[in-house]
Every structure is written in structure tokens, then in C-alpha cells.
Design a protein around this motif. Structure first.
Motif, PDB file in Angstrom:
ATOM      1  N   GLY A 169     -15.124   5.624   0.854  1.00  0.00           N
ATOM      2  CA  GLY A 169     -14.012   4.755   1.175  1.00  0.00           C
ATOM      3  C   GLY A 169     -13.810   3.644   0.148  1.00  0.00           C
ATOM      4  N   ARG A 170     -12.649   3.022   0.222  1.00  0.00           N
ATOM      5  CA  ARG A 170     -12.316   1.935  -0.705  1.00  0.00           C
ATOM      6  C   ARG A 170     -12.885   0.597  -0.252  1.00  0.00           C
ATOM      7  N   GLY A 171     -13.354   0.541   0.981  1.00  0.00           N
ATOM      8  CA  GLY A 171     -13.919  -0.690   1.502  1.00  0.00           C
ATOM      9  C   GLY A 171     -13.031  -1.320   2.562  1.00  0.00           C
ATOM     10  N   PRO A 172     -13.614  -2.089   3.476  1.00  0.00           N
ATOM     11  CA  PRO A 172     -12.834  -2.728   4.544  1.00  0.00           C
ATOM     12  C   PRO A 172     -11.731  -3.618   3.984  1.00  0.00           C
ATOM     13  N   GLY A 173     -10.510  -3.402   4.473  1.00  0.00           N
ATOM     14  CA  GLY A 173      -9.377  -4.219   4.060  1.00  0.00           C
ATOM     15  C   GLY A 173      -8.734  -3.805   2.757  1.00  0.00           C
ATOM     16  N   GLU A 174      -9.299  -2.807   2.063  1.00  0.00           N
ATOM     17  CA  GLU A 174      -8.797  -2.424   0.744  1.00  0.00           C
ATOM     18  C   GLU A 174      -7.812  -1.254   0.798  1.00  0.00           C
ATOM     19  N   GLY A 175      -7.579  -0.702   1.962  1.00  0.00           N
ATOM     20  CA  GLY A 175      -6.680   0.440   2.076  1.00  0.00           C
ATOM     21  C   GLY A 175      -5.220   0.034   1.937  1.00  0.00           C
ATOM     22  N   ARG A 176      -4.375   0.991   1.534  1.00  0.00           N
ATOM     23  CA  ARG A 176      -2.951   0.746   1.359  1.00  0.00           C
ATOM     24  C   ARG A 176      -2.099   1.457   2.395  1.00  0.00           C
ATOM     25  N   VAL A 177      -2.648   2.469   3.070  1.00  0.00           N
ATOM     26  CA  VAL A 177      -1.839   3.276   3.985  1.00  0.00           C
ATOM     27  C   VAL A 177      -1.287   2.434   5.134  1.00  0.00           C
ATOM     28  N   LYS A 178      -2.034   1.422   5.557  1.00  0.00           N
ATOM     29  CA  LYS A 178      -1.591   0.577   6.665  1.00  0.00           C
ATOM     30  C   LYS A 178      -0.351  -0.233   6.304  1.00  0.00           C
ATOM     31  N   ASP A 179      -0.132  -0.447   4.993  1.00  0.00           N
ATOM     32  CA  ASP A 179       1.055  -1.178   4.539  1.00  0.00           C
ATOM     33  C   ASP A 179       2.270  -0.270   4.409  1.00  0.00           C
ATOM     34  N   LEU A 180       2.050   1.044   4.482  1.00  0.00           N
ATOM     35  CA  LEU A 180       3.123   1.993   4.192  1.00  0.00           C
ATOM     36  C   LEU A 180       3.587   2.779   5.416  1.00  0.00           C
ATOM     37  N   LEU A 181       2.693   3.002   6.378  1.00  0.00           N
ATOM     38  CA  LEU A 181       3.049   3.826   7.544  1.00  0.00           C
ATOM     39  C   LEU A 181       3.357   2.954   8.758  1.00  0.00           C
ATOM     40  N   PRO A 182       4.481   3.210   9.432  1.00  0.00           N
ATOM     41  CA  PRO A 182       4.816   2.411  10.626  1.00  0.00           C
ATOM     42  C   PRO A 182       3.864   2.652  11.795  1.00  0.00           C
ATOM     43  N   ASP A 183       3.215   3.823  11.840  1.00  0.00           N
ATOM     44  CA  ASP A 183       2.303   4.151  12.943  1.00  0.00           C
ATOM     45  C   ASP A 183       0.852   4.180  12.477  1.00  0.00           C
ATOM     46  N   ALA A 184       0.520   3.374  11.467  1.00  0.00           N
ATOM     47  CA  ALA A 184      -0.846   3.376  10.950  1.00  0.00           C
ATOM     48  C   ALA A 184      -1.859   2.933  11.994  1.00  0.00           C
ATOM     49  N   HIS A 185      -1.443   2.117  12.945  1.00  0.00           N
ATOM     50  CA  HIS A 185      -2.368   1.623  13.974  1.00  0.00           C
ATOM     51  C   HIS A 185      -2.456   2.559  15.178  1.00  0.00           C
TER      52      HIS A 185
ATOM     53  N   ALA B 118      -6.136  16.481  13.559  1.00  0.00           N
ATOM     54  CA  ALA B 118      -5.561  17.612  12.837  1.00  0.00           C
ATOM     55  C   ALA B 118      -4.156  17.303  12.341  1.00  0.00           C
ATOM     56  N   SER B 119      -3.396  16.527  13.099  1.00  0.00           N
ATOM     57  CA  SER B 119      -2.060  16.127  12.649  1.00  0.00           C
ATOM     58  C   SER B 119      -2.150  15.251  11.410  1.00  0.00           C
ATOM     59  N   SER B 120      -3.101  14.315  11.410  1.00  0.00           N
ATOM     60  CA  SER B 120      -3.260  13.423  10.259  1.00  0.00           C
ATOM     61  C   SER B 120      -3.654  14.195   8.999  1.00  0.00           C
ATOM     62  N   LEU B 121      -4.372  15.295   9.188  1.00  0.00           N
ATOM     63  CA  LEU B 121      -4.833  16.105   8.055  1.00  0.00           C
ATOM     64  C   LEU B 121      -3.879  17.244   7.723  1.00  0.00           C
ATOM     65  N   HIS B 122      -2.736  17.298   8.413  1.00  0.00           N
ATOM     66  CA  HIS B 122      -1.712  18.325   8.187  1.00  0.00           C
ATOM     67  C   HIS B 122      -2.240  19.738   8.463  1.00  0.00           C
ATOM     68  N   LEU B 123      -3.139  19.845   9.439  1.00  0.00           N
ATOM     69  CA  LEU B 123      -3.627  21.154   9.867  1.00  0.00           C
ATOM     70  C   LEU B 123      -2.727  21.756  10.927  1.00  0.00           C
ATOM     71  N   ILE B 124      -1.977  20.928  11.620  1.00  0.00           N
ATOM     72  CA  ILE B 124      -1.003  21.358  12.625  1.00  0.00           C
ATOM     73  C   ILE B 124       0.237  20.479  12.467  1.00  0.00           C
ATOM     74  N   PRO B 125       1.378  20.877  13.066  1.00  0.00           N
ATOM     75  CA  PRO B 125       2.553  19.996  12.994  1.00  0.00           C
ATOM     76  C   PRO B 125       2.254  18.629  13.586  1.00  0.00           C
ATOM     77  N   THR B 126       2.883  17.602  13.031  1.00  0.00           N
ATOM     78  CA  THR B 126       2.631  16.242  13.516  1.00  0.00           C
ATOM     79  C   THR B 126       3.025  16.105  14.973  1.00  0.00           C
ATOM     80  N   LYS B 127       2.231  15.331  15.709  1.00  0.00           N
ATOM     81  CA  LYS B 127       2.491  15.079  17.131  1.00  0.00           C
ATOM     82  C   LYS B 127       2.061  13.668  17.448  1.00  0.00           C
ATOM     83  N   GLY B 128       2.924  12.921  18.105  1.00  0.00           N
ATOM     84  CA  GLY B 128       2.606  11.542  18.447  1.00  0.00           C
ATOM     85  C   GLY B 128       1.607  11.446  19.577  1.00  0.00           C
TER      86      GLY B 128
END
Length: 387
Positions: free
Chosen positions: A248-264, A327-337
Motif C-alpha cells: 500500500g501507499r500508506g494511510p492517507g496517501e491514497g487518491r481513489v477517495k478523492d476521485l470516486l463518489p462512492d469511495a466510502h 468482486a465488483s470492486s475488482l471487476h470480476l462481476i458487473p458492478t452492484k451497489g
């Protein structure tokens, strides 16, 4: 724990001796991951929507604290009390699910929520564990009480739920509840040919949903055809896993949370992959697997059919929900909320999963001297029939 030896006859001492402590500890490990990843993912999402930076964190602290209390409280119940809670709670949540169609809060074209002061309640989340226990009891009692239409009532209840969830619509929840019901029928001894028919019907329903619901068709086409539609969310999630690597990049160093509306919520697993790497992702998967496998192993030693069928349904729903999210996050199946149990943001999700885990712990807890759940009700019915 020395303080709770075999000579300790207090309620807590008996509970601690007989509870599946491994599953209990794993549940609280997941709650711990929920706190850590909410601290990592939610502030950026809150700022992006113009809310207070700590809004999601403060709410989830309360939700997960309540979830921990629910797990312990429900796990202390007797099997008969779990059944009563499921029947009463199932009836209330069934009515509340129907109420969403009239007074529900509409989000992204679906009416699944009821607005409350501190949160939005999704009744179908609580309906899932209650349905598993109620169905387990119905399928069991048809063998115990002659002419009791347990199978017919179970199918009728399932049919009502299908109509409600289709009307919302919530195809993901419908798929999970259908899988739970099929698993319980299989464990109850349904002929393998009929199980195959049920799986075929489920596949046919999936094809029907593809043509009936535009959002289902869009997700499936985006999964099958990389050049069709918007792939921003899943591409961003996959890049996050790649950026995280092994450690990992380290706690707080990720960028995906700034880009995805459903990151949480739906993509919190991608946040874990980027900031904490493959090692922590594998640890999370192992914790989920431990709960599922440990529960199934305890059922091998169980002789109460009600416990076996009900718990099999509960653990199927729990494991399937975790699999669908990851599996949705890893694109193994279609995305599902669908939320990741105890880790994604959401009050309804956290407390309903806590209810399911508490029921699993209560049903698999060794309870010497207790008659099988529902035996008093069966005796009453037999008395009425002979009168």
C-alpha cells in the motif's frame, strides 16, 4: 479468560463459555476495519459534496458502536427468542418495505429508503436475516407437524418479497434473498434436479432483468464490453489496487477517495487496496472466510434442523454480500451497489449485518437443555387439533 472459568455460573460466564469466540472476534475485527477505512475514505467524500469533513465519520462511529452492541445483545438470546424476534421483526420490516413504495425516499431512481432524523432506513436490509430465520422455522415445522403447510407459506412469503423488491427496484437484494432461499431449500433436502431448476429459473430471471431494467442492462453491457458506456468508476478502482501494490501507499496517501463518489461505500475495498495494499486486502478476505467456514463447521455438529437451515441461510447472505462487493470492486462481476459488511458506510447495513451475526452466534451457541425452537408452538397446535 480466567475470570470466566467453567465454575462461573453467571449469565455472562455461560455465554462466554458457549459462544463461538472466533466468529465474535472476527466480527469485531471487521468493525475495527470499518473505523479505520471510514477515517481514510469519508472526509474527502464529505468535502466534495459540501458537507462537514467529519460528517460521515461521526455517523459511522455511532452506527458501528450500535452494531457492536447489537451483536453481543442478540448473541445472548435463546434460540426461541431469536425466532420470535425474527417473526416480529420480519413482519414489521415487510410492512416497512411496502411503505417505501408509497412514502419512500427516491435515490437514483429507486425507492428503498425511509427518511429518519439521523439516517435513511433501508427496511429490506433487516428483512434479509429475519426472512432466513423465519424460513428455516417454516421448513422445519412442516416435518414436525403433520399437514402444516410450511413449504407453501415459505414460498408465499418469498413471492411477496419478490414483488416488493422488484417494485422498488432492488435487484441486488432480490438476488441475495433468492440465493439464501435456494441454499436453505438445498440444505433442507430438496432434490438436486429441483435445485437445478431453481438455479435455471434464477438465471432466467437475470436475463429478464437485463431486458426490463435499463440500469441492469447498462451494468452488464459495461462489464461485457469495455468499449461501451462509462467505465470511470471501475477503471479508477482497478488503478487504485495497482497503485497500492503489496504493502500500500500508506494511510492517507491514497487518491481513489478523492476521485470516486462512492469511495466510502461501494468502493471502500479499493481504498483499502490503495492505502494498505494486497496484504490487508487478503487479511480482510480471510476474516470474512473465517466467519463463513467456522459457522458451517459448527453446523456439522448441530442436530437441530431449525438451527442448521436458519444459520445456513444467514451465513449465505453474509458471505454473498461480502463477495459481491469485493468482486465488483475488482471487476470480476458487473458492478452492484452493495455494501461491504461492517466496513462500508451505512447505518442500515451495519446494524442489519450485526443482527445477522448476532443471530448466527445465538443459534450456534451451545444451549444445554433447551428444546428446539418452536416446539412449544407446535405442541399448542397439536393440542388445538386434538381438542
Amino acid at each position: 479468560m480466567a475470570g470466566y472459568s467453567r465454575t462461573d455460573d453467571s449469565s455472562f460466564g455461560r455465554w462466554w463459555r458457549n459462544i463461538d469466540r472466533t466468529t465474535l472476534i472476527c466480527a469485531f475485527i471487521l468493525i475495527g476495519f470499518g473505523y479505520i477505512l471510514m477515517l481514510a475514505a469519508s472526509p474527502a467524500v464529505a468535502v466534495r459534496i459540501g458537507a462537514s469533513r467529519n460528517m460521515f465519520i461521526l455517523k459511522q462511529v455511532v452506527f458501528l458502536a450500535l452494531a457492536g452492541v447489537i451483536v453481543i445483545s442478540i448473541s445472548m438470546l435463546s434460540r426461541r427468542s431469536v425466532l420470535r424476534l425474527s417473526l416480529l421483526g420480519g413482519a414489521l420490516m415487510l410492512g416497512a418495505t411496502g411503505l417505501t413504495l408509497v412514502h419512500g425516499l427516491e435515490i437514483k431512481g429507486a425507492r428503498r429508503w425511509i427518511a429518519l432524523p439521523m439516517m435513511s432506513l433501508q427496511p429490506s436490509e433487516f428483512l434479509k436475516p429475519c426472512f432466513a430465520v423465519a424460513t428455516g422455522w417454516l421448513l422445519t415445522q412442516r416435518h414436525t407437524l403433520r399437514h402444516f403447510p410450511g413449504m407453501l407459506i415459505a414460498f408465499a412469503l418469498y413471492g411477496v418479497i419478490v414483488l416488493l423488491l422488484k417494485s422498488q427496484p432492488d435487484i441486488g437484494m432480490l438476488t441475495v434473498i433468492t440465493s439464501v432461499f435456494l441454499a436453505q431449500l438445498f440444505v433442507d433436502g430438496l432434490n438436486l434436479a429441483l435445485v437445478g431448476v431453481g438455479c435455471g429459473a434464477m438465471a432466467g430471471a437475470g436475463v429478464g432483468a437485463f431486458f426490463i431494467f435499463p440500469h441492469v442492462r447498462s451494468r452488464v453491457e459495461r462489464f461485457l464490453h469495455p468499449n461501451v458506456g462509462d467505465h470511470y468508476q471501475i477503471d479508477t478502482a482497478l488503478r487504485a489496487f495497482g497503485n497500492g501494490g503489496l504493502m500500500g501507499r500508506g494511510p492517507g496517501e491514497g487518491r481513489v477517495k478523492d476521485l470516486l463518489p462512492d469511495a466510502h461505500a461501494d468502493f471502500v475495498f479499493a481504498v483499502a487496496g490503495e492505502e494498505y495494499g494486497l496484504v490487508v486486502c487478503m487479511l480482510i478476505i480471510c476474516v470474512f472466510a473465517t466467519i463463513v467456514i467456522r459457522t458451517l463447521l459448527r453446523l456439522i455438529r448441530e442436530d437441530d434442523p431449525f438451527v442448521i437451515i436458519s444459520t445456513a441461510g444467514l451465513v449465505t447472505g453474509f458471505g454473498l454480500q461480502a463477495f459481491v462487493n469485493m468482486a465488483s470492486s475488482l471487476h470480476l462481476i458487473p458492478t452492484k451497489g452493495m455494501t461491504l459488511p461492517f466496513i462500508s458506510y451505512g447505518g442500515s447495513s451495519a446494524m442489519s449485518i450485526a443482527l445477522a451475526i448476532g443471530m448466527i452466534l445465538a443459534l450456534t451457541r451451545q444451549q444445554p437443555g433447551e428444546n428446539p425452537a418452536g416446539s412449544r408452538f407446535v405442541a399448542t397446535l397439536r393440542h388445538w387439533r386434538s381438542a
